[in-house]
Enzyme design. Sequence first.
Site, mmCIF file in Angstrom:
data_model
loop_
_atom_site.group_PDB
_atom_site.id
_atom_site.type_symbol
_atom_site.label_atom_id
_atom_site.label_comp_id
_atom_site.label_asym_id
_atom_site.label_seq_id
_atom_site.Cartn_x
_atom_site.Cartn_y
_atom_site.Cartn_z
ATOM 1 N N ASP C 43 71.288 -19.189 -21.696
ATOM 2 C CA ASP C 43 72.328 -19.613 -20.762
ATOM 3 C C ASP C 43 72.823 -18.441 -19.925
ATOM 4 O OD1 ASP C 43 72.081 -22.145 -21.698
ATOM 5 O OD2 ASP C 43 74.051 -22.291 -22.603
ATOM 6 N N GLY C 44 72.882 -17.247 -20.523
ATOM 7 C CA GLY C 44 73.349 -16.063 -19.812
ATOM 8 C C GLY C 44 72.496 -15.753 -18.596
ATOM 9 N N ASP C 123 83.318 -19.132 -15.845
ATOM 10 C CA ASP C 123 84.755 -18.894 -15.956
ATOM 11 C C ASP C 123 85.190 -17.603 -15.279
ATOM 12 O OD1 ASP C 123 83.826 -16.929 -17.762
ATOM 13 O OD2 ASP C 123 84.113 -18.260 -19.458
ATOM 14 N N ARG C 133 99.023 -3.812 -25.592
ATOM 15 C CA ARG C 133 98.966 -4.854 -26.606
ATOM 16 C C ARG C 133 99.110 -6.253 -26.009
ATOM 17 N NH1 ARG C 133 99.835 -4.798 -32.756
ATOM 18 N NH2 ARG C 133 98.696 -6.700 -33.137
ATOM 19 N N SER C 168 85.976 -20.964 -27.574
ATOM 20 C CA SER C 168 86.397 -19.969 -28.565
ATOM 21 C C SER C 168 87.905 -19.803 -28.588
ATOM 22 C CB SER C 168 85.762 -18.606 -28.254
ATOM 23 O OG SER C 168 84.360 -18.684 -28.314
#
Lengths: 269, 269, 269, 269
Positions: C43-44, C123, C133, C168
Amino acid sequence: KIAGYIRKAGKQVLLSRVSAYHKDLNETMLADKPDCAIVLGGDGTIIQTANDLMTYDIPILGVNLGTLGFLAEIEENHVMDALDRLFIDDYRMESRLMIQGNIHYSQQHTGRYENTTGYSLNDIVITRKGFSRIISLGIYVNEELVDNFQGDGVIISTPTGSTAYNLSAGGPIIIPRSSVMVITPICPHSLSPRSIVVPAEDTVKVVVGKSKKTQEAEATVTFDGNQVYELGTDDIITINKSQYDTKLIKLNQTGIYEILRSKLSNNGD
Amino acid sequence: KIAGYIRKAGKQVLLSRVSAYHKDLNETMLADKPDCAIVLGGDGTIIQTANDLMTYDIPILGVNLGTLGFLAEIEENHVMDALDRLFIDDYRMESRLMIQGNIHYSQQHTGRYENTTGYSLNDIVITRKGFSRIISLGIYVNEELVDNFQGDGVIISTPTGSTAYNLSAGGPIIIPRSSVMVITPICPHSLSPRSIVVPAEDTVKVVVGKSKKTQEAEATVTFDGNQVYELGTDDIITINKSQYDTKLIKLNQTGIYEILRSKLSNNGD
Amino acid sequence: KIAGYIRKAGKQVLLSRVSAYHKDLNETMLADKPDCAIVLGGDGTIIQTANDLMTYDIPILGVNLGTLGFLAEIEENHVMDALDRLFIDDYRMESRLMIQGNIHYSQQHTGRYENTTGYSLNDIVITRKGFSRIISLGIYVNEELVDNFQGDGVIISTPTGSTAYNLSAGGPIIIPRSSVMVITPICPHSLSPRSIVVPAEDTVKVVVGKSKKTQEAEATVTFDGNQVYELGTDDIITINKSQYDTKLIKLNQTGIYEILRSKLSNNGD
Amino acid sequence: KIAGYIRKAGKQVLLSRVSAYHKDLNETMLADKPDCAIVLGGDGTIIQTANDLMTYDIPILGVNLGTLGFLAEIEENHVMDALDRLFIDDYRMESRLMIQGNIHYSQQHTGRYENTTGYSLNDIVITRKGFSRIISLGIYVNEELVDNFQGDGVIISTPTGSTAYNLSAGGPIIIPRSSVMVITPICPHSLSPRSIVVPAEDTVKVVVGKSKKTQEAEATVTFDGNQVYELGTDDIITINKSQYDTKLIKLNQTGIYEILRSKLSNNGD
């Protein structure tokens, strides 16, 4: 067949296949104080047996007849090997935390119902019942208000039960040796559906609130997916670590993480 | 009071406070083809009215009597201002997607039940019923199998319904203008509880499976949390975009994201 | 080998194995207006090629060399059969939505950077960088504030990208034909980590806020996991549906739900 | 002002406002074995101080200067009252579990880096670094493989840290008295992003795997969001309960559930 093999070895073991079956045996066979109960069946049967034998302190060896389970220790075709290991005391005993829930009916219900106590190796689940869309529950830990919950219900689970309904509702996996309970909301109306893990020594209290529509709450509390009681407004369930636990015989066939990975890759079937 | 103000303006408007009330009005008042229906109440009342008026193509103005809602457009004390804006046609009309579910009972049930169709502005929910712990559902999109689901049930939601039960069950927020439906599992036995967003033109089919214990599935399908039908093994619900939609009158008092932020910070109450 | 087979058939096809390889071809081969690009890889690689060929409007046939992918249509050993079907026009074309992100650097950065535009089939991801952070992001849709986000970052995904990083981070699966984008927060500091699905015609705007510690935001925007730009406080990314799309050649070997089920049971590997 | 008040009472107390400030004090003031350290600042400052004072076994009283925190016990304007209660020993001491992580560099890195140990009151976080899209981590508990993880990283959190990054990544809230750690994946490539709660006595081991693209892993381990070390392929972090803990002075101003509810309704700000 298994019974015969055991008898030849001169040991006293309780066999349970289905709950109906060993119900009859309770009186006579338990009088003989069997050394262990061999349960043939899935996790459901083992949990049922754990509840039945709770007060007798008899360790349980689960024999898996179907798909891989979290509680069954061995596959059916390894039973004889397992028995041989039992006979020479080559096994480990694992103590599993049980919880108990005391139902205190509010004054308006005490005519109809008697206060009662249920026990669970897996979980105590309070849910809305029938067509009430949303239930309101006041949730307290050690008398401190955690949240006024609105939604489908709440699960109070032991570590053993964390891989059952708790997992479906989004709760964390808790390794059995952890001395904690987990409170997991079911489809909360709020947007913060997080589980709360509390020390096993804490007391969880759930108070049934008024439903919006009928003004009369329709709820049920279920112990280990089996024993069900109806609840109404202002009824209270107090949940504690039980004085009883369940002892499982472990032969270290399969580690818990290996079972978890297997369950994960099969989508939990 | 509102009725009087409208009458003075010489307009024909349908007022509905509770469903019981406007049920009587249906025959006579709807015959006059009112220009719009003003609904006093929360999102629940508006959804109820949307269902009742569906076939009449009458736009709805929701007047919020209680807490902030997603569908109610104005607060109670702004009703007169709102009416003035309606009279001079200073408003926007927003069309909201509705879905319909056709229930096809399996042969074994067709003696008892008749095939029927329900409509929803929010959602169609298929859940386990009573004491069956888990329901099995075959879920298909355009006749392609999505998953054999096991758990508490499944929600098929419109964008409008995405902030209702879908959100409680972990589904995404869908902005109403999106032309999609979302399929969200409720407490799935599997570990992958993800919602699936499909084009509104697709057909979702849910087939009720056999329950493990009783061999007879106990399920219900609920339309907009209101209309409930019982289902058994092999019964099928086919869900499509409805030919009807709901027209909401928008006066741009509050944007959807502002309502969302407000709901979020109040934990959805 | 594939090239030879194609040449025999007298067709003009672009072959791409790795991005490095077809970079050289761009000038000469693309001048010949090939009928389609056959991409050998995962897919990449297909996403990389989609970006490279975007402006040429050349359909892509993905040939899977490794594990099952969402974009690759056929396995390596079915290439010749696939070519035969291409030659007799026995295929379907599927158009996939692409999005574009325009980076507007704030005045303080415009000396150093030039405003630029990136394109994505999957995306656009804005994340904190290095040791900061938490990042603060103002997220807007059609100039209406959605949320002042604090956390690791945010994903704006197409339906095609919904099964990648979006999944994810907890986002929903979106079937490619849906004309929507999805905004998914990454590890939000807030407790309401819900994805928001918006119509593809909407405009998403992300404004980089001040970091607490350094007062200077350290962020990056990444297009399709590949093109990376650094961002600072007050920089703005505006995301729209692209004028370009990606055309995939579909031979209906495997349905998307079958791929999804397969991915699910392999834990996404 | 506070210092003066304390001095008048003849007590020895360590004051810390920012980490830079008390760094200078360490040598001289700590030699006097102060009875307690009063930390003016947010949770971040308290955690910083906890790390600095770890080996001195000095209890900490957190004074909140900004928004409500989980560790700060009192608001700024109640400091004098709090001191009075300290002087008459009217307080409770709460021991908070700390964890330690030992970094064992693989042979290929041992020339460059020295094995080292870090301590955390909140969490130890292993994440991908820079532009590597995905990190591979082998996660073990008591040398048993839990999972071969692929994604953004993993958090090993104490109960104290459960309301910090763990919560953002979807982990459960753990009440501090629970003697457990929680392992929470960050944006896992797999679809089963569940936290695992393990007894505090267990040993968690994380092995850095090979990255797909560069063949050389780019990872970092961060202790309490502050101390950062770079990691490469085959480097190992072993995480255990620390011999040190942090003692917090509790005056029972606000219960943890009250803080949680407050944080929830403010979206965690």
